[in-house]
Design an enzyme around this catalytic site. Structure first.
Site, PDB file in Angstrom:
ATOM      1  N   GLU A 118      -0.267   4.067  15.651  1.00  0.00           N
ATOM      2  CA  GLU A 118      -1.463   3.453  16.219  1.00  0.00           C
ATOM      3  C   GLU A 118      -1.124   2.471  17.347  1.00  0.00           C
ATOM      4  O   GLU A 118      -1.705   2.529  18.438  1.00  0.00           O
ATOM      5  CB  GLU A 118      -2.250   2.749  15.108  1.00  0.00           C
ATOM      6  CG  GLU A 118      -3.677   2.396  15.502  1.00  0.00           C
ATOM      7  CD  GLU A 118      -4.486   1.909  14.320  1.00  0.00           C
ATOM      8  OE1 GLU A 118      -5.634   1.470  14.548  1.00  0.00           O
ATOM      9  OE2 GLU A 118      -3.992   1.955  13.166  1.00  0.00           O
ATOM     10  N   ARG A 160       0.588   1.253  -3.883  1.00  0.00           N
ATOM     11  CA  ARG A 160      -0.768   1.504  -4.378  1.00  0.00           C
ATOM     12  C   ARG A 160      -1.201   2.950  -4.182  1.00  0.00           C
ATOM     13  O   ARG A 160      -1.953   3.492  -5.003  1.00  0.00           O
ATOM     14  CB  ARG A 160      -1.741   0.554  -3.663  1.00  0.00           C
ATOM     15  CG  ARG A 160      -3.156   0.564  -4.191  1.00  0.00           C
ATOM     16  CD  ARG A 160      -3.246   0.026  -5.592  1.00  0.00           C
ATOM     17  NE  ARG A 160      -4.634   0.092  -6.071  1.00  0.00           N
ATOM     18  CZ  ARG A 160      -5.162   1.160  -6.647  1.00  0.00           C
ATOM     19  NH1 ARG A 160      -4.442   2.265  -6.813  1.00  0.00           N
ATOM     20  NH2 ARG A 160      -6.419   1.138  -7.061  1.00  0.00           N
ATOM     21  N   TYR A 161      -0.737   3.589  -3.089  1.00  0.00           N
ATOM     22  CA  TYR A 161      -1.278   4.913  -2.742  1.00  0.00           C
ATOM     23  C   TYR A 161      -0.206   5.983  -2.569  1.00  0.00           C
ATOM     24  O   TYR A 161      -0.542   7.151  -2.382  1.00  0.00           O
ATOM     25  CB  TYR A 161      -2.098   4.826  -1.451  1.00  0.00           C
ATOM     26  CG  TYR A 161      -3.086   3.691  -1.461  1.00  0.00           C
ATOM     27  CD1 TYR A 161      -4.095   3.632  -2.422  1.00  0.00           C
ATOM     28  CD2 TYR A 161      -2.996   2.656  -0.549  1.00  0.00           C
ATOM     29  CE1 TYR A 161      -4.985   2.577  -2.464  1.00  0.00           C
ATOM     30  CE2 TYR A 161      -3.889   1.594  -0.573  1.00  0.00           C
ATOM     31  CZ  TYR A 161      -4.880   1.559  -1.531  1.00  0.00           C
ATOM     32  OH  TYR A 161      -5.748   0.500  -1.574  1.00  0.00           O
ATOM     33  N   HIS A 172      -4.735  -5.441  10.426  1.00  0.00           N
ATOM     34  CA  HIS A 172      -5.594  -4.398   9.862  1.00  0.00           C
ATOM     35  C   HIS A 172      -6.973  -4.981   9.605  1.00  0.00           C
ATOM     36  O   HIS A 172      -7.114  -6.046   9.016  1.00  0.00           O
ATOM     37  CB  HIS A 172      -4.998  -3.868   8.566  1.00  0.00           C
ATOM     38  CG  HIS A 172      -5.520  -2.518   8.175  1.00  0.00           C
ATOM     39  ND1 HIS A 172      -6.842  -2.305   7.835  1.00  0.00           N
ATOM     40  CD2 HIS A 172      -4.902  -1.312   8.078  1.00  0.00           C
ATOM     41  CE1 HIS A 172      -7.003  -1.029   7.533  1.00  0.00           C
ATOM     42  NE2 HIS A 172      -5.849  -0.404   7.674  1.00  0.00           N
ATOM     43  N   GLU A 226       0.559   2.443  11.078  1.00  0.00           N
ATOM     44  CA  GLU A 226      -0.258   1.554  11.901  1.00  0.00           C
ATOM     45  C   GLU A 226       0.523   0.928  13.043  1.00  0.00           C
ATOM     46  O   GLU A 226      -0.044   0.551  14.065  1.00  0.00           O
ATOM     47  CB  GLU A 226      -0.900   0.461  11.042  1.00  0.00           C
ATOM     48  CG  GLU A 226      -2.124   0.905  10.269  1.00  0.00           C
ATOM     49  CD  GLU A 226      -1.776   1.526   8.919  1.00  0.00           C
ATOM     50  OE1 GLU A 226      -0.567   1.715   8.639  1.00  0.00           O
ATOM     51  OE2 GLU A 226      -2.702   1.823   8.147  1.00  0.00           O
ATOM     52  N   LEU A 231     -10.503  -1.187  -1.623  1.00  0.00           N
ATOM     53  CA  LEU A 231     -10.145  -1.103  -0.207  1.00  0.00           C
ATOM     54  C   LEU A 231     -11.288  -0.573   0.639  1.00  0.00           C
ATOM     55  O   LEU A 231     -11.668  -1.181   1.645  1.00  0.00           O
ATOM     56  CB  LEU A 231      -8.911  -0.219  -0.030  1.00  0.00           C
ATOM     57  CG  LEU A 231      -8.445  -0.012   1.419  1.00  0.00           C
ATOM     58  CD1 LEU A 231      -7.899  -1.316   1.979  1.00  0.00           C
ATOM     59  CD2 LEU A 231      -7.386   1.085   1.492  1.00  0.00           C
ATOM     60  N   ASP A 257       7.588  -1.422   9.543  1.00  0.00           N
ATOM     61  CA  ASP A 257       6.972  -0.336  10.297  1.00  0.00           C
ATOM     62  C   ASP A 257       6.356   0.702   9.367  1.00  0.00           C
ATOM     63  O   ASP A 257       6.908   1.038   8.318  1.00  0.00           O
ATOM     64  CB  ASP A 257       8.006   0.346  11.188  1.00  0.00           C
ATOM     65  CG  ASP A 257       8.196  -0.370  12.517  1.00  0.00           C
ATOM     66  OD1 ASP A 257       7.189  -0.893  13.039  1.00  0.00           O
ATOM     67  OD2 ASP A 257       9.329  -0.414  13.015  1.00  0.00           O
ATOM     68  N   LEU A 284      -5.937   6.634  -1.489  1.00  0.00           N
ATOM     69  CA  LEU A 284      -6.478   5.552  -0.665  1.00  0.00           C
ATOM     70  C   LEU A 284      -8.003   5.543  -0.683  1.00  0.00           C
ATOM     71  O   LEU A 284      -8.632   4.497  -0.907  1.00  0.00           O
ATOM     72  CB  LEU A 284      -5.942   5.698   0.758  1.00  0.00           C
ATOM     73  CG  LEU A 284      -6.250   4.592   1.755  1.00  0.00           C
ATOM     74  CD1 LEU A 284      -5.092   4.441   2.748  1.00  0.00           C
ATOM     75  CD2 LEU A 284      -7.524   4.874   2.539  1.00  0.00           C
ATOM     76  N   MET A 291       0.813  -1.205   0.000  1.00  0.00           N
ATOM     77  CA  MET A 291       0.000   0.000   0.000  1.00  0.00           C
ATOM     78  C   MET A 291       0.851   1.261   0.000  1.00  0.00           C
ATOM     79  O   MET A 291       0.470   2.287  -0.534  1.00  0.00           O
ATOM     80  CB  MET A 291      -0.954   0.017   1.193  1.00  0.00           C
ATOM     81  CG  MET A 291      -0.312   0.191   2.545  1.00  0.00           C
ATOM     82  SD  MET A 291      -1.520   0.134   3.888  1.00  0.00           S
ATOM     83  CE  MET A 291      -2.548   1.551   3.513  1.00  0.00           C
TER      84      MET A 291
END
Length: 354
Positions: free
Chosen positions: A272, A92-93, A188, A268, A26, A265, A20, A4
């Site tokens: 998070e 992807r983003y 996730h 998230e 997604l 890493d 995203l 991602m």
């Protein structure tokens, strides 16, 4: 190497979020083309602050490149028939996006490529989304013969790397109470709309957890929980934050947090898990340590090389370019691109992607 991605600098956050939220694989949204940019603009200040708090950007590109370079060197030794090997990153983003990687590979004259997902467990919303994007941009890569490594969540080398990091975290607790420490695997989450159409992700994450606990000889109690829910719709639970509160209520005093679906890493883990959940747990009286992400783990990098080498060996023996599982669409899938993508890869990318 498909993933991602994440903004390498705070300034890239808005574009990352817009890409995203525009991805219906997604996060399915009504009126997505209009709603996604609006959500991205609203969330940008908050997410920019989070990236600033973890050092000014995501380290996922740096670690992906480190892992890729290490894998390619080992692969030259493990499978010299296809050497030399070079790893490319396609996010992807965030940059480098698939389109950028396509241009680079075409300039380099690449004729044979493996689309190697860096999501250990398959989901249509992660690996599937990356493969859909690669399929849509297939012509931009030039004349390349493709094959796919689409999942590897129970590979022994991956399981060993994760287990070693858990053991290192457990060792931080006193030996006298170590066996009472709860291992909390955090992955996730997914919208239930994705889960309910038959997406295999929850099953595959569960299989990873099962293999890790077998490797650890079921030394500790454990649970699998879910993080990173976005928006008001129903998502897979229970949520990691709620689980920590529940463990505190049950009198549990020691927890190891394990990022089980992330291989390096990024926000998230660094924000998070490390800043939000660890703080919440300690406020509830729980002593908590997080198992390190795989990042530069030599065991993990060797696992990537082993996975790729075995894939190439099987191809040389006449196996198809895709796995049996990849060719099966989710029973509730209505995404026409998904079906076309699977057929395209099944033929090695040799059919038109238009």
């Amino acid at each position: 190497m498909l993933n991602m991605g994440g903004p390498s600098t705070v300034a890239e956050t808005h574009d990352f979020l817009k890409n995203l939220f525009l991805d219906g694989d997604l996060i399915p949204l009504p009126f997505q083309r209009f709603l996604a940019p609006w959500i991205a603009r609203r969330r940008t200040p908050q997410i920019e602050a989070q990236y600033a708090a973890i050092g000014g950007g995501s380290p996922i590109l740096r670690y992906t490149q480190l892992q890729g370079e290490g894998m390619a060197k080992l692969l030259d030794e493990l499978h010299p028939e296809s050497a030399p090997h070079k790893a490319y990153t396609a996010f992807r983003y965030a940059r480098p996006l698939t389109s950028e990687t396509a241009r680079q590979m075409k300039e380099d004259g690449v004729k044979r490529a493996v689309a190697f997902t860096q999501y250990p467990q398959y989901s249509c919303s992660t690996t599937g989304s990356s493969l859909n994007e690669l399929y849509r941009r297939g012509n931009e890569f030039g004349d390349i013969e493709w094959s796919v490594i689409d999942r590897w969540g129970t590979h022994p080398g991956f399981i060993e790397a994760v287990s070693q990091n858990i053991e290192a975290a457990l060792a931080k607790f006193p030996e006298s109470s170590r066996k009472d420490t709860v291992i909390l695997f955090s992955a996730h989450s997914l919208p239930m709309s994705v889960v309910n159409r038959g997406d295999p992700y929850v099953l595959e994450v569960s299989a990873t957890v099962s293999r890790v606990m077998e490797r650890l000889r079921h030394s500790n109690p454990y649970r699998l929980v879910w993080q990173s829910q976005v928006g008001p719709s129903a998502w897979m639970g229970m949520q990691t934050s709620a689980a920590l509160k529940g463990l505190a209520r049950l009198g549990k005093k020691q927890v190891v947090l394990v990022p089980i679906a992330f291989t390096s890493d990024h926000i998230e883990t660094l924000y998070e898990l490390d800043l939000e959940y660890v703080k919440e747990a300690r406020e509830h009286g729980i002593e908590v340590y997080r198992a390190e992400s795989l990042n530069g783990s030599p065991v993990f990098i060797r696992a990537l090389a082993d996975i790729a080498a075995e894939h190439l060996r099987q191809l040389s023996k006449g196996s198809g370019p895709t796995s049996v599982q990849l060719n099966l669409r989710c029973p509730g899938c209505t995404n026409a691109t998904c079906g076309k993508q699977k057929e395209w890869f099944e033929y090695g990318g040799r059919r038109s992607s238009n």
